[in-house]
Design a protein around this motif. Sequence first.
Motif, mmCIF file in Angstrom:
data_model
loop_
_atom_site.group_PDB
_atom_site.id
_atom_site.type_symbol
_atom_site.label_atom_id
_atom_site.label_comp_id
_atom_site.label_asym_id
_atom_site.label_seq_id
_atom_site.Cartn_x
_atom_site.Cartn_y
_atom_site.Cartn_z
ATOM 1 N N GLU A 141 93.605 103.107 46.840
ATOM 2 C CA GLU A 141 93.809 104.347 47.129
ATOM 3 C C GLU A 141 94.295 104.437 48.514
ATOM 4 N N ARG A 161 91.335 106.808 41.945
ATOM 5 C CA ARG A 161 89.843 106.447 41.770
ATOM 6 C C ARG A 161 89.509 107.151 40.335
ATOM 7 N N ASP A 162 90.030 108.199 40.200
ATOM 8 C CA ASP A 162 89.954 108.857 38.876
ATOM 9 C C ASP A 162 90.201 107.893 37.545
ATOM 10 N N ARG A 219 94.717 109.687 45.661
ATOM 11 C CA ARG A 219 93.718 109.693 45.027
ATOM 12 C C ARG A 219 93.722 109.062 43.571
ATOM 13 N N LYS A 222 90.478 108.581 34.657
ATOM 14 C CA LYS A 222 91.534 108.974 33.726
ATOM 15 C C LYS A 222 92.920 108.470 34.036
#
Length: 394
Positions: free
Chosen positions: A83, A132-133, A130, A135
């Motif tokens: 990230e 690290r989601d 970002r 999905k």
Amino acid sequence: MNSAIAADIAKIGRLSAVPSILEIVSAMTGLRFAAVARVTDDSWTACAVLDKVGFGLKVGGELEVTTTLCHEIRSARTPIVIEQVSDDSLYCGHHTPRIYGFESYISVPIIRRNGEMFGTICALDPLPARLRDGKILEMVQLYAELIAAQLEIEEQLAASQTALQSEVETGNLREQFIAVLGHDLRNPLFSIMSGLRLLQRQPDRPDLPVILRQMEQSCLRMSGLIDDVLDFARGRLGGGIPVEPRRVDDLAAELARIIAELRSSHPERDIQVQIDLADSVHCDPRRIGQLFSNLLANALTHGDPALPVTVTAQGGTGGFTLSVANPRPLIEPERMAQLFQPYSRGSADAAQAGLGLGLYIAAEIARAHGGAISASSTPAGGTVFTLTLPPVCS
């Protein structure tokens, strides 16, 4: 870039979904550079690129593989997600972000069904993002699997098309072969049968020697046609016409024998000969004789009967050349391009004798010797066929 990498770039280029995949990956991650890369142990090559930050890499562009994180992915076969490089304990001091100037990065291996790794689908940006989601990683992995599956389909389709084209060509050759062979063998066979019927009815005919000589010529003609068919089969199906090269000191005598044979069957023709073999020739003399016979017979059959055919042979330490020239009518460029193909004839006259295999067989014999045959047809020089054999390495 080697041919295999170029072929892989072309495969990715044929996958119409790849540009959309890169657009979606960029939109979902916020990373403004995305690519599909072919990664091997010693190369990194861009196969598809979406560049919204001016990274400067184009399709076909290469990076030193050891400077990329894809090199590590190839070894571990696991994705990498960063990230923000400056806050990442593992990659904050890594040389790759420093070289390429990115803060955020994601890369997922593209692995084929057989376990081979094709490369990666990767994205990066100079700004943090970002990622690290779970999905996002799952989505990129699904796209990597989709690309791998599409590659399999593309390769299977290409193989099927190649096989289909080969079958079509084989079918066309088979049809031509049956039609031409049936026509050309029927003529000498009919001549023999006619002669036999005459002799059965009138065994004491005064022209018996003439009839027998005609029947013999027809038998020789049929034998030659069968030999051509066998050589054609060897050339197309058996990996080429077999040759047994050796040091030949008397090739000039073999050429002279063939010239004498064809002179006897064409007594009205003028064959001019210039043979200068200063050294031995490394070749299969029987096959070179067959090649020469095909070229000379072709010139006598199709050339202007009022003009001479010229044979020139030269040999020495620089190799061996043999040419047959005749002032025949010019060969059209489209016909010239097909001269050495099976069932091709140097003349548009379909009634000319032969299967149309002579020049093809001559070219195959030359190839088996490591040489080649060339042809030219000009108003000034007439039509010239030239065999060139390379010098023998000592």
